[in-house]
Design an enzyme around this catalytic site. Structure first.
Site, PDB file in Angstrom:
ATOM      1  N   CYS A 160     -10.377   3.298  -3.117  1.00 56.69           N
ATOM      2  CA  CYS A 160     -11.698   3.781  -2.732  1.00 56.69           C
ATOM      3  C   CYS A 160     -12.089   3.287  -1.340  1.00 56.69           C
ATOM      4  O   CYS A 160     -11.536   2.302  -0.853  1.00 56.69           O
ATOM      5  CB  CYS A 160     -12.726   3.268  -3.727  1.00 56.69           C
ATOM      6  SG  CYS A 160     -12.272   3.533  -5.440  1.00 56.69           S
ATOM      7  N   ARG A 216      -7.119   6.677   2.758  1.00 52.06           N
ATOM      8  CA  ARG A 216      -6.924   5.712   1.678  1.00 52.06           C
ATOM      9  C   ARG A 216      -6.633   6.409   0.361  1.00 52.06           C
ATOM     10  O   ARG A 216      -6.155   5.774  -0.585  1.00 52.06           O
ATOM     11  CB  ARG A 216      -8.174   4.838   1.535  1.00 52.06           C
ATOM     12  CG  ARG A 216      -8.370   3.869   2.678  1.00 52.06           C
ATOM     13  CD  ARG A 216      -9.679   3.136   2.538  1.00 52.06           C
ATOM     14  NE  ARG A 216      -9.735   2.302   1.351  1.00 52.06           N
ATOM     15  CZ  ARG A 216      -9.467   0.997   1.332  1.00 52.06           C
ATOM     16  NH1 ARG A 216      -9.122   0.396   2.433  1.00 52.06           N
ATOM     17  NH2 ARG A 216      -9.551   0.312   0.227  1.00 52.06           N
ATOM     18  N   TRP A 272     -11.383   6.759  -5.830  1.00 50.70           N
ATOM     19  CA  TRP A 272     -10.037   6.998  -6.355  1.00 50.70           C
ATOM     20  C   TRP A 272     -10.107   6.543  -7.805  1.00 50.70           C
ATOM     21  O   TRP A 272     -10.260   5.353  -8.084  1.00 50.70           O
ATOM     22  CB  TRP A 272      -9.043   6.174  -5.543  1.00 50.70           C
ATOM     23  CG  TRP A 272      -7.606   6.426  -5.823  1.00 50.70           C
ATOM     24  CD1 TRP A 272      -6.832   7.450  -5.337  1.00 50.70           C
ATOM     25  CD2 TRP A 272      -6.719   5.621  -6.602  1.00 50.70           C
ATOM     26  NE1 TRP A 272      -5.545   7.324  -5.774  1.00 50.70           N
ATOM     27  CE2 TRP A 272      -5.446   6.217  -6.559  1.00 50.70           C
ATOM     28  CE3 TRP A 272      -6.893   4.454  -7.356  1.00 50.70           C
ATOM     29  CZ2 TRP A 272      -4.347   5.688  -7.227  1.00 50.70           C
ATOM     30  CZ3 TRP A 272      -5.789   3.930  -8.025  1.00 50.70           C
ATOM     31  CH2 TRP A 272      -4.544   4.549  -7.954  1.00 50.70           C
ATOM     32  N   ASN A 283     -15.793  -0.921  -4.728  1.00 52.55           N
ATOM     33  CA  ASN A 283     -14.320  -0.852  -4.761  1.00 52.55           C
ATOM     34  C   ASN A 283     -13.843  -1.981  -5.653  1.00 52.55           C
ATOM     35  O   ASN A 283     -14.393  -3.083  -5.599  1.00 52.55           O
ATOM     36  CB  ASN A 283     -13.712  -1.074  -3.375  1.00 52.55           C
ATOM     37  CG  ASN A 283     -13.859   0.136  -2.487  1.00 52.55           C
ATOM     38  OD1 ASN A 283     -14.424   1.147  -2.895  1.00 52.55           O
ATOM     39  ND2 ASN A 283     -13.366   0.015  -1.262  1.00 52.55           N
ATOM     40  N   GLY A 284     -12.796  -1.728  -6.420  1.00 53.36           N
ATOM     41  CA  GLY A 284     -12.249  -2.780  -7.276  1.00 53.36           C
ATOM     42  C   GLY A 284     -12.391  -2.413  -8.739  1.00 53.36           C
ATOM     43  O   GLY A 284     -12.627  -1.244  -9.079  1.00 53.36           O
ATOM     44  N   GLU A 301      14.261   2.777   1.466  1.00 54.51           N
ATOM     45  CA  GLU A 301      13.040   3.208   2.144  1.00 54.51           C
ATOM     46  C   GLU A 301      13.050   4.733   2.364  1.00 54.51           C
ATOM     47  O   GLU A 301      12.031   5.399   2.196  1.00 54.51           O
ATOM     48  CB  GLU A 301      12.879   2.450   3.475  1.00 54.51           C
ATOM     49  CG  GLU A 301      11.704   2.853   4.324  1.00 54.51           C
ATOM     50  CD  GLU A 301      10.349   2.746   3.632  1.00 54.51           C
ATOM     51  OE1 GLU A 301      10.254   2.140   2.553  1.00 54.51           O
ATOM     52  OE2 GLU A 301       9.386   3.317   4.177  1.00 54.51           O
ATOM     53  N   LYS A 329      10.189   7.299   0.991  1.00 51.32           N
ATOM     54  CA  LYS A 329       9.446   8.214   1.864  1.00 51.32           C
ATOM     55  C   LYS A 329       9.511   9.619   1.283  1.00 51.32           C
ATOM     56  O   LYS A 329       8.510  10.308   1.204  1.00 51.32           O
ATOM     57  CB  LYS A 329      10.044   8.258   3.273  1.00 51.32           C
ATOM     58  CG  LYS A 329       9.705   7.197   4.280  1.00 51.32           C
ATOM     59  CD  LYS A 329       8.284   7.011   4.652  1.00 51.32           C
ATOM     60  CE  LYS A 329       7.512   6.246   3.621  1.00 51.32           C
ATOM     61  NZ  LYS A 329       7.356   4.830   3.780  1.00 51.32           N
ATOM     62  N   GLU A 351       7.472   9.952  -2.075  1.00 55.66           N
ATOM     63  CA  GLU A 351       6.009   9.801  -2.014  1.00 55.66           C
ATOM     64  C   GLU A 351       5.313  10.950  -1.296  1.00 55.66           C
ATOM     65  O   GLU A 351       4.188  11.282  -1.635  1.00 55.66           O
ATOM     66  CB  GLU A 351       5.585   8.441  -1.463  1.00 55.66           C
ATOM     67  CG  GLU A 351       5.745   8.229   0.007  1.00 55.66           C
ATOM     68  CD  GLU A 351       5.279   6.832   0.457  1.00 55.66           C
ATOM     69  OE1 GLU A 351       4.329   6.299  -0.103  1.00 55.66           O
ATOM     70  OE2 GLU A 351       5.898   6.297   1.396  1.00 55.66           O
ATOM     71  N   HIS A 410      29.219   4.173 -10.801  1.00 55.96           N
ATOM     72  CA  HIS A 410      28.911   3.424 -12.028  1.00 55.96           C
ATOM     73  C   HIS A 410      27.740   4.059 -12.769  1.00 55.96           C
ATOM     74  O   HIS A 410      27.074   3.406 -13.559  1.00 55.96           O
ATOM     75  CB  HIS A 410      28.614   1.957 -11.689  1.00 55.96           C
ATOM     76  CG  HIS A 410      29.785   1.257 -11.076  1.00 55.96           C
ATOM     77  ND1 HIS A 410      30.887   0.847 -11.801  1.00 55.96           N
ATOM     78  CD2 HIS A 410      30.067   0.949  -9.789  1.00 55.96           C
ATOM     79  CE1 HIS A 410      31.774   0.291 -10.994  1.00 55.96           C
ATOM     80  NE2 HIS A 410      31.303   0.359  -9.753  1.00 55.96           N
ATOM     81  N   LYS A 464      -3.570   4.026   0.526  1.00 57.82           N
ATOM     82  CA  LYS A 464      -2.955   3.303   1.636  1.00 57.82           C
ATOM     83  C   LYS A 464      -2.815   1.822   1.327  1.00 57.82           C
ATOM     84  O   LYS A 464      -1.791   1.218   1.585  1.00 57.82           O
ATOM     85  CB  LYS A 464      -3.788   3.511   2.906  1.00 57.82           C
ATOM     86  CG  LYS A 464      -3.218   2.829   4.145  1.00 57.82           C
ATOM     87  CD  LYS A 464      -1.903   3.462   4.558  1.00 57.82           C
ATOM     88  CE  LYS A 464      -1.280   2.798   5.763  1.00 57.82           C
ATOM     89  NZ  LYS A 464       0.155   3.132   5.885  1.00 57.82           N
TER      90      LYS A 464
HETATM   91  O1  M6R Z   1      -0.190  -2.953   2.854  1.00 57.11           O
HETATM   92  P1  M6R Z   1       1.101  -3.301   2.196  1.00 57.11           P
HETATM   93  O2  M6R Z   1       2.245  -3.360   3.131  1.00 57.11           O
HETATM   94  O3  M6R Z   1       0.997  -4.536   1.355  1.00 57.11           O
HETATM   95  O4  M6R Z   1       1.361  -2.105   1.183  1.00 57.11           O
HETATM   96  C1  M6R Z   1       2.434  -2.142   0.292  1.00 57.11           C
HETATM   97  C2  M6R Z   1       2.692  -0.774  -0.296  1.00 57.11           C
HETATM   98  O5  M6R Z   1       1.589  -0.348  -1.041  1.00 57.11           O
HETATM   99  C3  M6R Z   1       3.012   0.271   0.770  1.00 57.11           C
HETATM  100  O6  M6R Z   1       4.077  -0.127   1.565  1.00 57.11           O
HETATM  101  C4  M6R Z   1       3.367   1.611   0.103  1.00 57.11           C
HETATM  102  O7  M6R Z   1       4.578   1.494  -0.576  1.00 57.11           O
HETATM  103  C5  M6R Z   1       3.409   2.732   1.143  1.00 57.11           C
HETATM  104  N1  M6R Z   1       2.740   3.894   0.639  1.00 57.11           N
HETATM  105  C6  M6R Z   1       4.758   3.183   1.470  1.00 57.11           C
HETATM  106  O8  M6R Z   1       4.810   4.261   2.335  1.00 57.11           O
END
Ligand code: M6R
Length: 615
Positions: free
Chosen positions: A2, A27, A77, A103-104, A486, A490, A493, A509, A610
């Site tokens: 949020c 976010r 959110w 938020n939270g 990674e 990408k 996501e 395997h 984010k």
């Molecule tokens: O702010 P942070 O680096 O701690 O965030 C960690 C993950 O939430 C963040 O890297 C997430 O995996 C991204 N969406 C990846 O693109």
């Protein structure tokens, strides 16, 4: 997660609130709303909420006669309760004179809600947040600050709260616990937000308050801060270097592409000033550890989540190879729930772009409690982690807006590489000549990334061949394997295409069974120059023999790979431990091209936020 904004000042608050919420769209959210103390001295606050986007909220506000100089806003959110107008913030008390954005997660909300219902309060939403508005109403007896303090004393869980009361037409009361809030002021008033992008246009001098501290924002721009017991304190101001352009797309169709294109500059900034040619040594003035202390380290834990975790995996390979210290990389949400072995020789490195990831923060607290020296690597000045760790290393990524981390990842890997060089040199594992040779090679990276960006048509062509796939496999060896982790993250996501990464040697395997001969499952293979390149080529042969469609990331001039597949993405030659920095770039562009072709919103992927500030 949020987003929160708030403004009190001498001009209409609406534009700041709506613009601020737009800047927090990245976010991730599903509904939004604002509340204003109305100019006509009404005893009820004006509230407009919508399920959907900020554009819908903007339209609803434009169609209303709502206006005022003091207000709060929120992007939600969903956690407790479905995305709906009723569950959108701000939430109000029974009288309609108190409004709250949050938020939270209020962990004890169910119990508080039952108690408040028993006292006659009427609830209109399914959220945990609404209890806060009713509790303030219950505890209010003419002093808003005291009522908010008494309320938060009853809350357990995480919260960042901004509170408005119709009887206080130019005041916002804010408080927080384990959820970020940033405050600031400029000539027209005082501002609050959950994140810097919402206020950066107005001020770069920001204030953070600690857990359970409170602040009162006044319309003349003054901000009074109090600790949890009500004692006033003078807050520390942090100056944020980020430029305003970072918060704008600057002609790019999306933030993700803009941020990918910023990477040459990010690497240049990361390298700048880190090597002293006079002494032949790396410069890490922020690091208080002496050569003796670095030599005494017998284990490093890297804790992080998501993309930052992947950067940590690459860091492990490089630190172990150069500095010869064992490194364990742990997902922060696992590390914090076990009993890690921390001895006087243990160093903990917490990596987090946002500096606000709840699990990483908890892992840091655990490590500090156990006596470890904690180094935080983050992008956000003054963020929570900078207050929890003893040492802070800032990456130079500038503001990152797209949910999918790109430039922050490259900055993390580059800084980890420099840190590995530094530790290795201080421990006597690398000579000055070796260090300056590697540093000189690192200086080639920005130009190499520029070359990759200029030749992105080859990536686009390969991506188009994979758009209709239902699953994609990524394979590589050594740092090539971690680069693949990674790359797969990408892709999944932002394009919602199922993707998994494996060390290439592991494919037979089990994962090789996923290759569908009929459909030609895409296998993205990182096959750049490395000690194990020949082995990776054998693995490519194995998947080709089973009908895979192989997209190879290979070194420019590698003729053999072209004999194996016609889907080749070439990158300039670089030594193995530096290759994740260049090889990651085509994987970012590959994921983006597939996502765009599949009609996905690359900046705001579904269900993602984010920074993950809840556990
Ligand atoms: O702010 P942070 O680096 O701690 O965030 C960690 C993950 O939430 C963040 O890297 C997430 O995996 C991204 N969406 C990846 O693109």
């Amino acid at each position: 997660m949020c987003g929160i904004v708030g403004f009190t000042g001498t001009i209409d608050a609406r534009e700041f609130l709506l613009d601020g919420l737009s800047r927090l769209e990245y976010r991730g959210y599903d509904s939004a709303g604002i509340a204003l103390v109305q100019s006509d001295e009404a005893s009820e606050l004006g509230i407009i909420r919508v399920k959907g986007k900020i554009a819908d909220l903007r339209e609803a506000v434009a169609e209303s006669d709502l206006s005022g100089n003091c207000g709060i806003g929120h992007t939600r959110w969903a956690t407790h309760g479905i995305p709906s107008e009723a569950n959108a913030h701000p939430h109000r008390d029974c009288s309609g004179s108190i409004a709250v954005v949050h938020n939270g997660i209020i962990e004890n909300y169910a119990q508080l809600r039952s108690e408040l219902i028993a006292k006659g309060h009427e609830f209109l939403s399914q959220t945990d947040t609404e209890v806060v508005a009713h509790l303030i109403e219950e505890l209010y007896s003419g002093d808003l600050l005291a009522a908010v303090r008494a309320t938060t004393a009853q809350l357990s869980g995480s919260f960042a709260l901004a509170v408005l009361h119709a009887s206080y037409p130019d005041t916002i009361v804010v408080t927080r616990n384990d959820s970020p809030l940033v405050l600031g002021s400029y000539e027209n008033g005082a501002l609050v937000a959950s994140d810097i992008p919402a206020i950066i246009e107005y001020t770069r001098d920001v204030i953070y308050i600690g857990d359970r501290d409170m602040a009162v924002l006044h319309s003349d721009g003054t901000i009074d801060c109090y600790d949890a017991t009500g004692v006033a304190f003078a807050p520390k101001t942090h100056h944020v270097q980020w430029d305003l352009e970072s918060a704008q797309r600057g002609g790019y169709p999306d933030f993700m592409l803009k941020e990918i294109n910023e990477q040459p500059r990010v690497i240049r900034d990361t390298l700048a000033g880190r090597f002293d040619s006079a002494t032949g040594e790396l410069v890490f003035d922020e690091l208080p550890l002496t050569a003796e202390e670095l030599a005494a380290i017998d284990r490093i834990y890297i804790v992080a989540c998501g993309t930052s975790y992947h950067a940590g995996l690459i860091g492990k390979s490089i630190i172990e190879a150069w500095a010869r210290v064992p490194v364990e990389v742990e997902v922060a949400s696992e590390f914090r729930y076990r009993n890690p072995i921390i001895t006087p020789g243990t160093l903990v490195l917490a990596i987090t772009q946002s500096g606000e990831t709840a699990d990483t923060l908890e892992a840091v607290r655990l490590a500090r409690k156990a006596g470890a020296h904690v180094i935080a690597m983050t992008n956000v000045v003054g963020s929570r982690i900078t207050q929890e760790a003893q040492t802070v290393l800032y990456i130079k990524a500038n503001l990152e807006i797209a949910v999918a981390a790109t430039k922050s990842f490259l900055a993390q890997v580059a800084l980890l590489t420099l840190l590995a060089l530094h530790i290795a040199q201080q421990r006597g594992m690398l000579s000055k000549e070796q260090v300056s040779e590697i540093y000189a090679e690192m200086q080639m990276l920005p130009e190499q990334i520029e070359w990759i960006l200029a030749n992105s048509d080859q990536i686009e062509r390969c991506a188009q061949e994979c758009v209709d796939a239902t699953t994609a496999l990524f394979i590589g060896r050594g740092v090539g394997a971690t680069t693949c982790f990674e790359g797969a993250l990408k892709l999944k996501e932002i394009s919602y295409l199922h993707a998994e990464a494996f060390p290439a040697g592991e494919i037979k395997h089990g994962p090789i069974a996923l290759i569908d001969t009929e459909k030609g499952t895409p296998v993205i293979a990182v096959a750049t120059q490395s000690m194990t390149r020949e082995k990776t080529l054998s693995n490519i042969e194995e998947v080709l023999a089973r009908g895979a469609k192989v997209v190879a990331i290979a070194t420019l001039g590698d003729e053999r790979i072209h004999e194996m597949t016609n889907l080749v993405i070439t990158i300039p030659p670089i030594s193995e431990f530096l290759s994740p920095i260049t090889a990651s770039v085509p994987l970012q562009l590959f994921a983006r091209a597939i996502a765009i072709a599949r009609g996905c919103d690359v900046d705001q992927p579904r269900n993602l936020a984010k920074s993950v500030t809840v556990e």
